[in-house]
Motif scaffolding. Structure first.
Motif: not given
Length: 615
Positions: A410-412, A473-476, A551-552, A383-393
């Motif tokens: 579930l995505e985590t 987009e398996p790594d997203a 992951e890489a 959530l910290a790495a994705h600010p838009a998702d953090h704001e929505r949550a």
């Protein structure tokens, strides 16, 4: 000719015979010594020949595919292909699985010392393995060797023949009603958890190890839910300090170190080196394990005393039914839920011994604590790495809604499952149909895969979760991919998605089939309560420092544990610069909370990828 007088020997002849006798004696002794030395030498030659033949057999199977079901990586004498785990490091076990899929495909063979193992990441094979034909596959002896000392024969390691009886031990304690009753305790402790983070941050002047704080909270919660005792109270903390000194400040740290040591037993399990070499880490593990067993025994004694008191009160007609009674800890306090220990103690005289109860308690402490800690730590990081998702949550949580946050959980679990790899042992021969043959280039004979009794079967869960054939987009980080499932889920308790009967088994963070994790609802509820409290009062942001985890990247999830007693900020940053990401937490709750939640610089440590068992 030497006899001058009939019947008598000449002096010279006697002397010569004495010399000859001494020489013969020396020769006899030399021959005896050579014979004694030749026995171990011969045995060593036989062993070396056996090792050589076994290695040549493995090379012929894995590299030249002359026999067996599939090829695989190069083996080494004695250890087989385990050297690749040592070279890659247990902290990067998840990356080893992903790398092997790229190198060898979805199905390949490897060897754990002398034991042949077939690894399959095909979702269709996993459905047969875990769901439709699960009785043909029992607990892995690899996991038995690694975790047997720590957990005993609990629900995780017990065979299929005893599993159903042991599962019934948990049924009443893991009912929806009992789990929801524990929510009030979680809410109170979560609020204290956030207060502690804000206080330790000194208004943003020093970093805080978020995972360490979560680890302490989750172990305390699971200890209360399982045993009915608070590990942060007395006499447990006093026992911890008396036995382990100042090395550990709470039982969460002790448990993490026990798991760290157990990881090495996965690699060197058949050698059992810890039974002969009592090194300092081995002695520390044994002391910590004995301390935890004493704490569990004390809780069992208290539970038996409480059960006896309730039984006596019932005989007098002054008590309610035991299923409705609350669990009582040693402090005498009552909670609005029933600890798992109460149901275990209630059945002890019927089917379960004290040792079995202790094993079940260790199993639940192991599975639930580690799973929840990893889920919370990774979810906050993502959530910290994705600010838009953090704001929505955060916006939905402040409105009292948790739909999007549940999608994030579930995505985590898809990106970072608590258990990156699992294994089973074939107890009844089976056949895998070659589903997706184009993705299995190491197969010796395209078609079916015959698995003989005794063969090991492993699978990399994180590789299945990142399969581009079954995931876009398996790594997203895309939480909304689980929006449809969360919308259909009950409002009270969340469970992971179940694949339909004919669908590929491409999502299994809690396992699948009859032996699916029975505590997943409790784990998700605990993570939900803690993360909701954090997001209501705080905003989590990435601070300047390492980039977001990828992951890489070699810095992805390798964790070098901090030495106990060395927790200064400089050392935290220096020792964990490669695997920790700096976060900034500032107040973001209601108008009243904003004035209380000062900015806080925090560090969240990446998850330790040890082979845990969640079912």
């Amino acid at each position: 000719s030497r006899f001058t007088v009939p019947g008598l020997l000449a002096p010279r002849a006697v002397a010569e015979m004495a010399v000859d006798g001494a020489v013969l004696s020396l020769v006899s002794k030399a021959r005896g010594a050579v014979a004694r030395r030749s026995v171990p030498a011969l045995a060593a030659r036989v062993v070396a020949l056996g090792v050589l033949l076994k290695w040549l057999w493995q090379v012929g199977q894995l590299r030249f595919k002359l026999w067996g079901v599939a090829g695989g990586p190069w083996p080494l004498p004695v250890v087989g292909t385990v050297w690749r785990l040592v070279l890659g490091g247990l902290g990067d076990l998840h990356k080893t699985g992903l790398r092997d899929v790229r190198l060898f495909g979805n199905l390949y063979a490897w060897t754990y010392f002398h034991k042949p193992i077939v690894n399959t990441n095909c979702p269709f094979h996993l459905r047969r393995l875990l769901v439709t034909h699960w009785k043909r596959y029992d607990r892995s002896d690899v996991e038995q060797a690694a975790f047997g000392k720590l957990l005993g024969q609990g629900l995780i390691l017990v065979g299929n023949d005893k599993w159903r009886d042991m599962k019934s031990l948990y049924q009443s304690g893991l009912s929806d009603r009992n789990i929801l009753a524990f929510r009030e305790v979680l809410r109170t402790w979560s609020a204290d958890f956030v207060d502690t983070l804000l206080a330790e941050g000194h208004n943003g002047e020093r970093p805080v190890d978020v995972q360490e704080a979560v680890q302490k909270l989750t172990f305390r919660a699971i200890g209360l839910f399982t045993l009915g005792v608070d590990f942060e109270g007395e006499p447990y903390l006093s026992d911890l300090k008396a036995e382990m000194g100042a090395a550990y400040s709470n039982y969460g740290e002790l448990w993490f170190q026990l798991l760290e040591h157990t990881q090495f037993r996965i690699i060197f399990g058949p050698l059992c080196w810890w039974k002969l070499l009592k090194t300092a880490p081995v002695r520390q593990f044994e002391r910590g394990h004995a301390l935890l067993l004493r704490a569990i025994n004390r809780a069992i004694d208290a539970g038996e005393a409480a059960a006896a008191a309730r039984g006596l009160a019932q005989e007098k007609g002054a008590a309610s039914a035991p299923s409705e009674a609350a669990a009582e800890g040693e402090g005498g306090g009552r909670a609005p839920f029933s600890a798992l220990l109460s149901s275990m103690v209630g059945q002890r005289g019927q089917r379960f011994s004290r040792t079995e109860i202790r094993h079940q308690a260790l199993t639940f402490l192991f599975a639930r604590h580690d799973t929840t800690t990893n889920l919370i730590a990774w979810c906050l990081y993502l959530l910290a790495a994705h600010p838009a998702d953090h704001e929505r949550a955060q916006a939905e949580v402040r409105k009292g809604e948790t739909q999007f946050l549940r999608c994030c959980f579930l995505e985590t679990l898809r990106l970072y499952p608590s258990v990156p790899a699992r294994s089973r042992t074939v107890v009844q021969g089976d056949v895998f149909e070659a589903a997706e043959p184009a993705r299995c280039p190491m197969l010796r004979n395209p078609g079916s895969v015959n698995l003989a009794t005794g063969t090991g079967v492993s699978f990399a869960i994180n590789a299945v979760h990142r399969d581009p054939v079954h995931w876009q987009e398996p790594d997203a980080f895309r939480p909304l991919r689980f929006e449809a499932h969360v919308a259909k889920a009950p409002s009270a308790l969340l469970t992971a998605p179940w694949a339909a009967d004919e669908e590929p088994l491409s999502y299994l963070p809690f396992g699948a089939g009859p032996r699916r994790c029975i505590g997943e609802r409790f784990a998700l509820l605990e993570a939900e309560e803690i993360c909701c409290t954090v997001l209501k009062r705080c905003t989590v942001r990435l601070a300047p420092g390492p980039p977001p985890v990828d992951e890489a990247d070699d810095a992805c999830t390798r964790r070098h544990p901090i030495a106990p007693g060395r927790r200064s900020d400089a050392q935290v940053l220096r020792r964990n610069a490669r695997n920790r990401s700096r976060l900034s937490v500032s107040g973001a709750g209601s108008d009243e909370d904003r004035g209380l939640a000062a900015p806080l610089a925090t560090i969240i440590s990446m998850v330790s990828w040890c082979t845990r068992c969640t079912d």
